[in-house]
Design an enzyme around this catalytic site. Structure first.
Site, PDB file in Angstrom:
ATOM      1  N   ASN A  63     -10.211  -0.226  -1.049  1.00 27.41           N
ATOM      2  CA  ASN A  63      -8.764  -0.257  -0.861  1.00 27.41           C
ATOM      3  C   ASN A  63      -8.128  -0.871  -2.103  1.00 27.41           C
ATOM      4  O   ASN A  63      -8.244  -2.073  -2.341  1.00 27.41           O
ATOM      5  CB  ASN A  63      -8.427  -1.080   0.387  1.00 27.41           C
ATOM      6  CG  ASN A  63      -6.931  -1.140   0.677  1.00 27.41           C
ATOM      7  OD1 ASN A  63      -6.104  -0.822  -0.166  1.00 27.41           O
ATOM      8  ND2 ASN A  63      -6.591  -1.565   1.883  1.00 27.41           N
ATOM      9  N   HIS A  92      -3.138   6.868   2.081  1.00 26.01           N
ATOM     10  CA  HIS A  92      -3.546   5.572   1.538  1.00 26.01           C
ATOM     11  C   HIS A  92      -5.015   5.341   1.876  1.00 26.01           C
ATOM     12  O   HIS A  92      -5.443   5.494   3.029  1.00 26.01           O
ATOM     13  CB  HIS A  92      -2.686   4.457   2.109  1.00 26.01           C
ATOM     14  CG  HIS A  92      -3.244   3.092   1.868  1.00 26.01           C
ATOM     15  ND1 HIS A  92      -3.655   2.676   0.618  1.00 26.01           N
ATOM     16  CD2 HIS A  92      -3.497   2.056   2.711  1.00 26.01           C
ATOM     17  CE1 HIS A  92      -4.124   1.444   0.701  1.00 26.01           C
ATOM     18  NE2 HIS A  92      -4.047   1.043   1.960  1.00 26.01           N
ATOM     19  N   CYS A 119       0.805  -1.226   0.000  1.00 25.40           N
ATOM     20  CA  CYS A 119       0.000   0.000   0.000  1.00 25.40           C
ATOM     21  C   CYS A 119       0.839   1.278   0.000  1.00 25.40           C
ATOM     22  O   CYS A 119       0.327   2.357  -0.321  1.00 25.40           O
ATOM     23  CB  CYS A 119      -0.942   0.007   1.204  1.00 25.40           C
ATOM     24  SG  CYS A 119      -1.943  -1.483   1.330  1.00 25.40           S
TER      25      CYS A 119
END
Length: 312
Positions: free
Chosen positions: A268, A238, A113
């Protein structure tokens, strides 16, 4: 030239949209359960005929077009991804082939990430050192490929997509110094492992780490660039979970900044999440050319990397 800058950005998401209601028909969950815990309402899911390099190439082509550049103007391709199926050729080489970039240095960067902000820093260093004149930096992940769609704790989180940036030499630095690091002894908290590879995480450990340890790190990234948090026009963290993004942004103290909340519609998307959300802010005019924006990635390996950039 003694600096580098982001000349243009672009993003791409697959056409298929998976809603919370759709997921409620697949696993024991509900729209209320998902939105109250992670803030996600929809996510885009790539089909079996849409590999990671295709997602990446679409986003990269948009960034090149926005910059008014041809593929031959690029001499370095960096792709941040953790969902490549094959070991070789790597994603960067495959993207270069799709776009017709003639002879670039081509490297993948797997920091999950935090991959895009690591890749952006690497491109900045290469350009400032004279090793590259113009780089293409891409974050792309197909999280649907590594997800157990019977596990309601993880399948509600993920989406697929890509975002890209063109980095070029600049007389004035437009990409601030990176602040990066990791907590390798806690790497088990976020995993993509096994055969077949599957995404898993220790949600409470990640939440505590992100909301208690990372605000100071994000402020440190601002300080390295010579900014106070209140000077920022935008904050792109993020896009992991709205319950992480909102307290982290609040503790950062960027009171005048637009905070990206693309997680609500994209889920995500791992390494794609920051360039995807940043490109949308630029495209929507929510940040203006020259504005200082903090990009801050965190997650897998319990790694983090952040820098303040000037908007293209």
């Amino acid at each position: 030239m003694n600096g580098s800058r982001i000349a243009a950005v672009g993003h791409y998401q697959p056409a298929r949209v998976l809603t919370n209601e759709d997921l409620a028909g697949m696993v024991d969950t509900s729209d209320e359960w998902i939105t109250s815990r992670v803030g996600i309402r929809t996510r885009h899911i790539a089909g079996p005929d849409e590999p990671v390099d295709e997602l990446a190439a679409h986003a990269a082509a948009k960034a090149l077009a926005s910059a008014g550049l041809a593929p031959g103007d690029i001499d370095l391709v960096l792709v941040a991804t953790s969902t490549a199926v094959d070991r070789s050729p790597n994603m960067a080489a495959r993207v270069a082939a799709r776009l017709g970039i003639p002879s670039p240095a081509a490297m993948d960067i797997n920091v999950v990430c935090a991959g895009f902000t690591h890749a952006l820093a690497t491109a900045d260093h290469a350009v400032r050192a004279g090793a590259s004149a113009r780089a293409l930096v891409i974050g792309a992940d197909k999280m649907s490929d590594v997800t157990d769609w019977t596990d309601r704790t993880t399948c509600v989180l993920v989406g697929d997509g890509a975002g890209a940036a063109v980095v070029e030499a600049s007389a004035e630095p437009g990409i601030g110094p990176v602040l990066w690091g990791s907590v390798p002894e806690m790497g088990h908290a976020v995993r993509i492992e096994g055969q077949p590879a599957r995404f898993a995480q220790e949600g409470q450990s990640v939440y505590r780490w992100a909301t208690t340890r990372l605000p100071a790190v994000a402020r440190g990234a601002c300080e390295r660039a010579g900014y106070a948090p209140e000077d920022l026009a935008g904050v792109v963290l993020h896009q992991a979970n709205l319950r992480i993004i909102e307290p982290l942004a609040e503790k950062l103290g960027a009171v005048n900044a637009v905070v990206a909340r693309d997680v609500t519609e994209s889920g995500n998307t791992s390494a794609a999440s920051i360039p995807l959300a940043f490109s949308k802010l630029v495209e929507q005019g929510r940040v203006s050319s020259g504005d200082p924006v903090l990009l801050f990635g965190f997650g897998g390996n319990l790694s983090y990397a952040g820098q303040v950039v000037r908007c293209p």
